[in-house]
Scaffold this active site. Structure first.
Site, short mmCIF file in Angstrom:
data_model
loop_
_atom_site.label_atom_id
_atom_site.label_comp_id
_atom_site.label_asym_id
_atom_site.label_seq_id
_atom_site.Cartn_x
_atom_site.Cartn_y
_atom_site.Cartn_z
N GLY A 271 0.90 -1.16 0.07
CA GLY A 271 0.04 0.10 -0.01
C GLY A 271 0.92 1.28 -0.01
CB SER A 272 0.03 4.64 1.04
OG SER A 272 -1.19 4.84 0.41
CB VAL A 273 4.53 1.86 3.58
CG1 VAL A 273 3.84 2.24 4.79
CG2 VAL A 273 4.07 0.57 3.11
CG ASN A 274 5.91 0.45 -2.96
OD1 ASN A 274 7.03 -0.03 -2.07
ND2 ASN A 274 5.93 0.28 -4.00
#
Lengths: 556, 145
Positions: A271-274
């Site tokens: 998800g957004s941590v990427n």
């Protein structure tokens, strides 16, 4: 005269012709070969606390052919070993077998009580039994050993050869009553004890991490979770918790799925941590000046897929820092598009995706990263927002450790060194490193991540006085049996480091299927809780607040 | 026997000479003493006795050594057990969960605020009473491992 000749002939036969045969038979009768088991090394935490230790023990066996009174023997053995009398009776009356284990890992005192009874047909073998004093602490990291003392899971399996040592053996002579003849030892090869393995894990921090993780899983009604605390400069994993866990002292009673170290073995869509990858690549390549703004709509269509932001908004003017801070999917896709598929794939690999970290853990997953040649039109935008890619929690922690370490990726490690037989500590070689982005890029991304915690989605992770740099992640889980994503099942995460301007530790908090799906709500408080404990335990002093990055979206 | 020997030594009597003359050459030979057997037997008995005693002593020493070895082996096992028990006790008592339980039982709590003092390098004194921000966490969570 004839009789005398007969006797002489027999004498010649015995003493000359068959002499060697009888010598060998006599030798076999009085010689006994004994295996001298090597004691298995301990597994220690970074301060020398024994997380796994071996204690001397005995295996009790029966030779049913020699048991005269099975009922009496079964009664006596069962009473001392606290076993079922019927089962012991079955063992001591097992027809056709000359060796049947009755119980293994019996402590020496109990075995001694049984030995004193001198029950015919009951024998004893030297062995050891494994004990995990802290119970479930770091159980998925340690793993466990089987009844024969060999490692079956985790570090017990990974370092089995090192821990096992080398068994010795002795050939001794004994008299007909079985008493050893002291001066007659023919061969004596002493066992070589196994080395101790010293981990990077800190037992106190591990305990706090597990306690906090368990509380967070329960509070969020999640299915499970993982938590990693890591030193970004050395790659040392200071704590690695996986919930739910099991007690390795009674591993056979736990469900097999609990044995898995999901932080290393299971890959998930982050998800957004990427989004930190696209941001780093864009800054490093000089493709997106920090003060340049993007016109970011609420949604964007790429081929047959429509990507949209998490909240409704008109067209926003956003800098790269704004995109990271407010976790804009559309903005991240625009940035990744500016970087281009080739460069982006290259950065994903340099940050460690698609390859095992090298920690060496049994069953470690390399994650899932398709070769750029097989990417479709939606692969790049999907990966930019943390979909269509599989990573492990440790891989993801290593990405943030790279930013915290000034752009240098450091191989995570669980073992600090070994203690040899004489007690000398032999340090493991330092972890491999490779530069992924420049120090300037790392600094710029750190400012963005810190800003994301100060005013963005990660506010619940902030630790005033230290300042946190990190990113939230909320990823929908793929459907189990068909293409597409679940609407109900999510992975919520927060990964970051602190102090932001002088990083001392990286914490990755990941919750599986929490009731509150957002990483900023479910996982950020867990990060804060553990990071606070770690800062206090490691005596990390506060640090200055990082400068605010260029931004266009008004703050709070 | 000795007579016979003396016969062998005596010369042959010449013919025609009187026998009385040859008789003057005869003498009485004292019989030799029979060899003494008693000292030999005594010495043999003493030697055999010594040998038997030696064998018995050696056997006794071997057996004693064997018993001693078994005793020592038992002692080693007992000491190993004691050592293992003590190591285990130390590890069990130092286990974080036990310490946390004990701390809770004693109503101990983690400090609500943790202050960091920055020591002035020149004077060696703290620069200010407290500079730090709150860093302490809550007490150990429930459901600890």
């Amino acid at each position: 005269m004839l009789g005398l000749f007969g006797i002489l002939a027999r004498l010649v036969e015995l003493q000359v012709a068959d002499a060697s045969t009888y010598q060998e038979m006599a030798r076999e009768q009085r010689l006994r070969s004994i295996v001298l088991p090597a004691s298995r090394g301990s597994i220690l935490d970074r301060d020398g606390y024994e997380l796994a230790m071996s204690l001397p023990a005995k295996a009790v066996f029966a030779d049913p052919a020699l048991v005269r009174d099975p009922l009496e023997v079964a009664r006596a053995v069962a009473a001392i070993l606290d076993l079922d009398e019927g089962e012991v009776y079955d063992a001591v009356t097992k027809a056709g077998d000359r060796f049947v284990y009755i119980e293994r890992g019996v402590d020496l005192v109990t075995a001694g009580r049984l030995e004193e009874l001198e029950l015919p047909g009951i024998g004893f073998l030297e062995e050891s039994r494994r004990h995990y004093p802290a119970g479930a602490l770091a159980s998925q990291v340690l793993g466990f050993v089987g009844t024969d003392g060999g490692g079956l899971e985790g570090l017990e399996l990974q370092h089995d050869r090192l821990l096992s040592g080398r068994p010795g053996h002795a050939v001794v002579e004994e008299d007909p009553s079985g008493t050893l003849i002291p001066q007659a030892a023919i061969e004596d090869v002493p066992p070589v004890p196994g080395n101790d393995v010293v981990l990077t894990i800190d037992k106190d921090l591990q305990y706090r991490a597990q306690a906090s993780l368990a509380s967070a899983v329960r509070a969020n009604k999640a299915k499970g979770g993982t938590l990693i605390v890591m030193d970004p400069h050395t790659g040392d994993i200071l704590a690695l918790a996986v919930y739910p866990w099991f007690d390795p002292n009674e591993f056979a009673e736990a469900e097999e799925r609990l044995w898995r170290n999901t932080a290393l073995i299971d890959a998930y869509e982050p998800g957004s941590v990427n989004k930190v990858i696209a941001a780093s690549a864009a800054v490093e390549e000089g493709l997106v000046p920090l003060n340049e703004t993007f016109s970011v709509p609420e949604q964007i269509q790429i081929y047959d897929r429509v990507y949209h932001d998490d909240h409704s908004h008109g067209v926003l003017q956003m800098t790269l820092a704004d995109i990271v801070t407010h976790s804009s999917n559309v903005g991240a896709i625009m940035v990744a598009d500016a970087v281009g598929a080739g460069h982006f794939a290259d950065y994903l690999q340099r940050f460690g995706f698609g390859a095992r970290t090298g920690v060496g853990f049994p069953g470690e997953s390399p994650g899932i990263l398709d070769p750029v040649g097989s990417w479709t039109g939606t692969t790049l935008p999907s990966i930019a927002i943390g979909q269509a890619i599989g990573v492990t929690s440790v891989q993801m922690a290593a990405v943030y450790a790279t930013i915290a370490n000034g752009g240098v990726w450091v191989r995570p490690r669980l073992v600090r060194g070994t203690v040899e037989e004489g007690g000398a500590f032999v340090a493991a070689p330092p972890s491999d490193t490779r530069r992924v982005v420049s120090g300037r890029t790392a600094q710029a991304v750190t400012r963005m991540l810190s800003f994301a915690v100060q005013v963005g989605t990660g506010e619940a992770a902030e630790i005033p006085g230290f300042w946190v740099a990190g990113k939230t992640g909320t990823a929908r889980k793929p459907l189990p049996n068909r293409l597409g994503y679940s609407e109900e099942r999510h992975i919520a995460s927060f990964i970051g480091f602190t102090p932001a301007s002088r990083p001392a530790l990286v914490v990755a908090a990941v919750l599986d299927e929490p009731e509150t799906v957002y990483g900023g709500i479910a996982a950020a408080p867990l990060f804060q809780d553990v990071a606070r404990s770690a800062l206090a335990l490691l005596r990390v002093p506060p640090a200055a607040k990082p400068p605010t990055p260029p931004h266009a979206v008004p703050t709070g | 026997m000795s007579v016979a020997r003396s016969d062998r030594r005596s010369r042959p009597i010449p013919r025609g000479r009187p026998a009385a003359r040859s008789a003057s050459h005869l003498r009485v030979v004292r019989p030799r003493r029979a060899p003494r057997r008693i000292p030999f037997l005594l010495a043999s008995f003493v030697l055999i006795g010594l040998l038997v005693t030696g064998v018995v002593i050696t056997q006794a020493l071997v057996s004693q050594g064997s018993f001693r070895m078994r005793e020592l082996a038992r002692e080693v096992a007992s000491l190993q057990q004691a050592n293992g028990d003590l190591r285990r006790e130390v590890a069990d008592l130092s286990a974080p969960e036990r310490l946390a339980d004990e701390a809770r039982r004693l109503d101990l709590v983690l400090p609500e605020h943790v202050y960091v003092l920055t020591v002035n390098e020149r004077s060696g004194r703290p620069a200010g009473s407290s500079l730090g921000e709150r860093t302490g966490g809550e007490g150990p969570g429930t459901g600890a491992p």
